[in-house]
Structures are given as C-alpha cells and as structure tokens.
Design an enzyme around this catalytic site. Structure first.
Site: not given
Ligand code: CA
Ligand code: CA
Ligand code: CA
Length: 704
Positions: A374, A428, A624
């Site tokens: 990520d 994220h 996600s």
C-alpha cells in the site's frame, strides 16, 4: 474440487481478454514484446526484461545484460525476483518510443521477454535538493549508542544516538544530520535518515533494530549554502554499536490451550533468542477452570508439568514469558473490549463477518504475517506492536517523496498529498493495516486478527504505483530473493492488495503481476484484492482481474452491494456472473440512517493534512476496506492451520459465506453452476456471499 473453478473460470476469461487486448510482437527467434492494448497513450516508465533460462542477468561488471543497447535512455535497473528485471527510463516515454527501445533489445538472443512498464496515474516531478561543490563540514564526533527501551512499548527495542556537532563548517550552514545503519544481511551501510533538518545532535532509532543482534551506526553532517540552493554531506563519524534487547514475544502453545488431568504437561515452541528479547527468559504456566483455584508451574525450558488437576475438568492454560524487560502471554491477556468496538458493525452486526465465535478459537498468531502492499504506514499506538519489518519498493524518487534514495528498508508513508491540487494525504496503508490487525489493547478499535503481524510494503506513492514495483513487492513478500534487498524474514501467509486501477484494465498471463501471483499460489500464500470502486465490471479493474487471487467486493450495512463496488459480469458460456469472488463489508454512506461509524469502516488513520500528524481513527468506505477484512479472516485461519493450502483456504471461505440480504441484487443474481466433475458452485453478482469468520474458523476446527 470446486476451488478449481475460481482458477479455471478466470483463466478462461483472461484468455478471451488477452486475444482482444494483449499486444504481442513475436517471431520465432526473437524476444516477445508485451504490452496491454488498454495502456495505449499512457506513459511508459520503463521495461521489464526476462532473460533466456541459460543467461545470467548480470555481466562480470555487474551491468544488466543487453541494456547498453538502450544507450542513455535508462536511469536505473532493479531486480524484481523470479527472473524479471526492471529497467527504468530517465523520463516516461510514449508507448511508441518505448516500443522502439524494446525493439532494439529484442534483437538480443539472450532476452526472452520484454514487458512495457506503466504508472497507474500521470507522474509529476517534485523538487529535490541539488548537490554542489559546497565544501563539506568536518565529520561529527563522539557518537554514542545507548539503550532507550521503554516499558510503554516493551517489545520494541530503542536506541538513542548522541554525538557532537562538526568542529568546522567550511563555509556552509549546518542543516541537519544523516544517520546510517549497518545491514548485516547485505553487508552494506543503509541510510536511515537522509537529513534530520535539525541541529539536534541526537536521534532515536527503533524500527530498524533487530532484538538480540548488534546494531551499528554512523552519522554525517549535512550543510547548505545560505541561499539553501546547495547542500553537502560530511564524512561519517566513527561507528557506535549496541546489542538491543526487549521484552519476550508471546510463546506459542503446542496444545490448543486447553488441558485436562489426563495430559498435565504443557509445552510450547522453544523460543529463539530474538523471541526471548535477547535476554534470559523464564516461563510461567497458569491453568484456570471455573470454580477451581488456578494452578501454576514454571520453567526456563519449553514445557512443564502441572500437578493437582481435578479429573473431568478442562483447564484453560496460558504461558507467560518473562525477562528483565517485561512479559508476554500466549493467549489474549484480557477480553477487554476496545472503546470503539461498538462502532465496528462490520465485525458483529447481521451482515458483518460474525467475528466473535472466531475469536473464541483464535485471535491470531504473531507468526502469521499479512503483507499490506500500500502507501506505507504511519506510527500508531493501535498498530505498532503488530508491525514487523516491511520494505519500500518505490524506485522513483519523485513518486516516493521519502528522501531515502531508491528502494529502502523504511516503509513509512510520508504523505501522498498532491502539490498541484488540494488533495490531502490519504494515509491509505495505515487505514488498511488497522482493519487487519489493530491491537486488542483497550484503546481504539480491534482488528479482525488482533494478534497477527503486519508487514507494510510500500508500493504506492505520490503519483500512484508502477506495475513493476507492485510485482517486486509481492515477490519480496512471498520470500523470493531480490538482489540488492535483504531476504524477507517475515514471509507472508496473506497479501492484501487494496488497489484498483482504471488505467490498468487487463492482467495478461505474462505480466509481472500475474507471474508474481502464480508464484504466491504455488507457495500456498493467499492474495486478496479489492474489486475496485467504479461500479463496473470487476474484470476491468487491475489487479483484481488477475488470476488465482481472491477478489473482494464490498457490501454495506444492510447486506447488499455497496453502491460503488465493482461487480461480476454475466458470462453467457457459463450462464452465471463472474468477476467478484466473494464480498465483505466495505461500508456505504446512507444519509438518512443513524448507523455506527456512519455506515463506514472505522480504522486507524493519521490526522496530518499533508505530512505526518498525530494518530487518529476515521470511517472510510471502499473495496479497499473490504479486502483487508478478508485478509484478516484468512490470517485467523492460517493461525490455527498453517499448512492449509491456498485452494483449501478459499474453499472454506466460500462454502461458509453467509447469504446476502434476501431480495437484494446480490442475492437475486446468485446462480448455481455445475462443474465438469459434478460439483456445484454458487456465485453471483457479488460473489458467493458475505465472509463469515465464525463459520470459517469452526469449519476449520472440524477438519483433522
Ligand atoms: Ca525510497
Ligand atoms: Ca522509504
Ligand atoms: Ca485497539
């Protein structure tokens, strides 16, 4: 055998896609040049080269074979593992120019395949300091390393470095310090901190220390001209070394954690000196049963015998390892509920994943590693104790923004905000990691698998990510040797790719990502991918549309497809929907409902608008968020059955899934397909159902 269906169906689909969109230039004696039709018009950042089996990729000078044919177009080369090599251009090229370069290479008989490497989104350049002939200062002196371990995070070793400022600045202004650490695996010095940008003559080191091993450091001074336009780096100080220690890791019981008077010997896996925290460690076993006094035995070995057990009684045993720096216990120390647990509807509500029966079986084993590919990670008190070493695979410095040249051992997310627009940093990777394995520690939230380990692997930067960086990250996660990078000591059992790209729309069978996924599957490592958030056919979203991974769609609080989630598409050959394999809660935003966490998925985050701020929590929605929920459940499964094959793991997940809400689109479009071996397979618009952790773990326990 139904597990085969996933692979078979996807292979068939990809073959069809491939004839439609794969650009292959091949002749019998020349290397294949591969690209994807859908990348046409997108900038090409480099090539991925695969050599003939009999060719060594490096010549005697250490240069990549044949690459000199590209002349000055190449800036850097790097190993991706599995015989693939990344060759990066100085600047992104058009598909046409890149193909011209590939054609030059193609004449080389030593090269088998050439693949055009793309960036997910358009790159933009970032300013970086310019080196000049400013004379460096003298070296810092008197470097000392002292143990700075703190009881507040007992498993994390810490070292405090102190030194004296350089005595001569030679015309520059002191800007900061550069700190390097010796990497015993590669026998090279690695820069930990490029420039501290501070006159402070001290630094605290934590992430790169290995318990029970000696760490060595050296420090240089960074100076700049008064205009700030030029910088210089001094020679290094003398070396300081220290052997770091910490509290012991939790012992791993060899029994189920329950014993009776018939089997009073409790044993656990012998701990390595790393697991013992580098110190002398003793063990205390405590056996408890309702209404009985608890019994104990202690040892410095890895088993001990309890006496005084009552017949016909089951005792729950916990083994606690203790050294001079603290203790860790084999099972969850307490059943306390984290304060934000009531907001985590995705764990317990009607269309959540039914976590509590699973947690009665296991909350995870720290030896099970989930690699999160990520944007990297930020420090967070609800994550830190579960984070093991990761790596930063972003080759391009402008995409990385970490001021650590090329690939490096620090996967810290420096923020992916855009300098042009108003887009804030997403953090994220921090959000995704918390969903998998936030600690059950009386603060914040609880992850799906609160005792497993997270290895943050950074592949997404300021401008997105390249396919070659993502493939290299997968290969490192699964333990493939990659030259220039230390071998991964924390090989993953599960890999999470919360990545969805509109730019990449196919995943050809020779693509670097597909080659990496095939290798993962061979090693029984499960890859989960998000289906994408474009409310379209999931087969058009990379990397979910690769073959052999589990593609996760998102459901909302009410058990139907989340409005944004990519979905399966009708396949007339099988008269069924394919594309999404299974769903998990990803949340959806309902304006008129008063739902926990607003109907989203609450997890760990950072509050920095652009650069790193303070740890916090926030609710987000997306596939996600659904993908790491699946990764967490798989990690729980591997915690009690480490030898489960990848196909078996999928089969359990699929057959124990809970139904979608009756009458929902996901439910209405389910269809049963009969395979050639006669077995049945039910799937649909949102895959087989919603992941049910409790049912999956109970099904596993009933296996031998
Ligand atoms: Ca870097
Ligand atoms: Ca880095
Ligand atoms: Ca927590």
């Amino acid at each position: 055998m139904a597990a085969l269906w996933r692979a078979v169906a996807l292979v068939v689909i990809l073959a069809v896609t491939a004839t439609g969109s794969l650009l292959v230039l091949a002749s019998p004696s020349r290397a294949e040049i591969l690209s994807e039709q859908s990348y046409l018009g997108k900038p090409v950042v480099g090539l991925v080269i695969e050599y003939q089996d009999y060719v060594s990729a490096k010549d005697i000078y250490g240069n990549l074979v044949g690459v000199e044919a590209l002349g000055s177009a190449v800036s850097t080369t790097a190993d991706l593992g599995l015989g693939m090599w990344s060759v990066r251009f100085n600047k992104p090229l058009s598909e046409e120019s890149a193909t011209d370069l590939a054609i030059r290479l193609r004449k080389d008989p030593r090269i088998k395949k050439i693949y055009l490497d793309h960036l997910l989104t358009k790159p933009s350049a970032l300013p970086s300091p310019i080196l000049s002939n400013l004379k460096p200062s003298s070296a810092p002196s008197g470097l000392k390393a002292a143990d700075a371990w703190s009881a507040s995070s007992p498993l994390s070793p810490k070292v405090r470095l102190t030194w004296s400022a350089p005595s001569r600045l030679n015309g520059g202004l002191l800007w900061g310090y550069r700190v390097s650490q010796y990497d015993s695996a590669t026998k090279t010095w690695k820069v930990l901190l490029t420039n501290s940008k501070s006159k402070t003559t001290a630094a605290t080191i934590s992430k790169t220390l290995t318990v029970a091993e000696t760490s060595k450091f050296k420090v240089a001074a960074v100076t700049k001209t008064s205009s700030g336009k030029f910088m210089a780096v001094s020679a290094y100080s003398s070396i300081a070394s220290i052997k770091v220690t910490a509290a012991p890791r939790a012992p791993m019981l060899q029994s189920s954690g329950q014993i009776t008077s018939a089997n009073p010997i409790v044993s656990w896996l012998s701990q390595t000196s790393f697991q013992k925290g580098g110190l002398t460690t003793s063990y205390l076993v405590t056996a408890t049963a309702t209404g009985r006094p608890s019994l104990t035995c202690s040892t410095s070995s890895n088993s001990c015998s309890l006496s005084g057990l009552q017949a016909q009684t089951k005792y729950t045993v916990v083994v606690t390892a203790t050294n001079a720096k603290g203790s860790s216990s084999s099972n969850p120390v307490s059943e306390t509920v984290d304060p934000l647990y009531s907001e985590q509807w995705y764990l317990t509500s009607e269309y959540g994943i039914n976590i509590e029966p699973a947690w009665k079986i296991t909350k995870g084993n720290p030896s099970v590693v989930v690699a999160v590919l990520d944007t990297g990670i930020t420090a967070h008190p609800d994550l830190d104790e579960n984070v093991v070493a990761g790596y930063d695979f972003i080759l391009s410095e402008s995409n990385s923004r970490d001021f650590q040249p090329g690939r490096d051992a620090d996967p810290t997310d420096p923020g992916d905000y855009s300098t042009s627009g108003s887009e804030a940093s997403s953090w994220h990777g921090t959000h995704v990691a918390g969903i998998v394995a936030a600690s059950g520690n009386s603060i914040g939230i609880t992850g799906v698998a609160p005792l497993v380990s997270i290895s943050p692997i950074r592949v997404l930067g300021v401008n997105g990510g390249t396919e070659s960086d993502i493939a290299a990250g997968i290969n490192w996660a699964i333990g493939v040797p990659i030259s220039g990078v230390p071998l991964n000591r924390n090989v993953a059992k599960v890999i999470n790719l919360s990545i969805g790209s509109e730019v990449f729309s196919t995943c050809g069978k020779s693509s670097p990502t597909q080659v990496a996924i095939d290798a993962s599957k061979q090693r029984n490592i499960t890859i989960v991918t998000s289906a994408g958030n474009d409310d379209k056919n999931a087969r058009e979203s990379y990397p979910g549309n690769c073959s052999g991974n589990i593609t996760i769609g998102a459901t909302g609080y009410f058990g139907d497809r989340a409005s944004y989630s990519n979905h399966s598409a009708w396949d007339p050959r099988y008269e069924a929907y394919f594309g999404v394999d299974i769903s998990a809660p990803g949340g959806d935003l309902y304006e008129d409902e008063d739902l926990p966490a607003g109907g989203g998925i609450i997890s760990t985050l950072n509050d920095g608008e652009r650069t790193i701020g303070d740890p916090t929590y926030a609710s987000e929605v997306g596939t996600s968020m659904a993908s790491p929920i699946a990764a967490g459940v798989l990690a729980l499964m591997y915690s009690i059955r480490p030898n489960l094959t990848e196909d078996e793991a999928w089969e359990i997940l699929r057959t124990t899934a809970k139904p979608f809400a009756p009458g929902s689109t996901c439910d209405d479009l389910l269809a049963t397909v009969i395979l050639t071996d006669g077995s049945e397979y039910e799937t649909g618009y949102c895959g087989a159902g919603i992941i049910d952790a409790g049912a999956a773990l109970e099904a596993l326990l009933s296996l031998n």
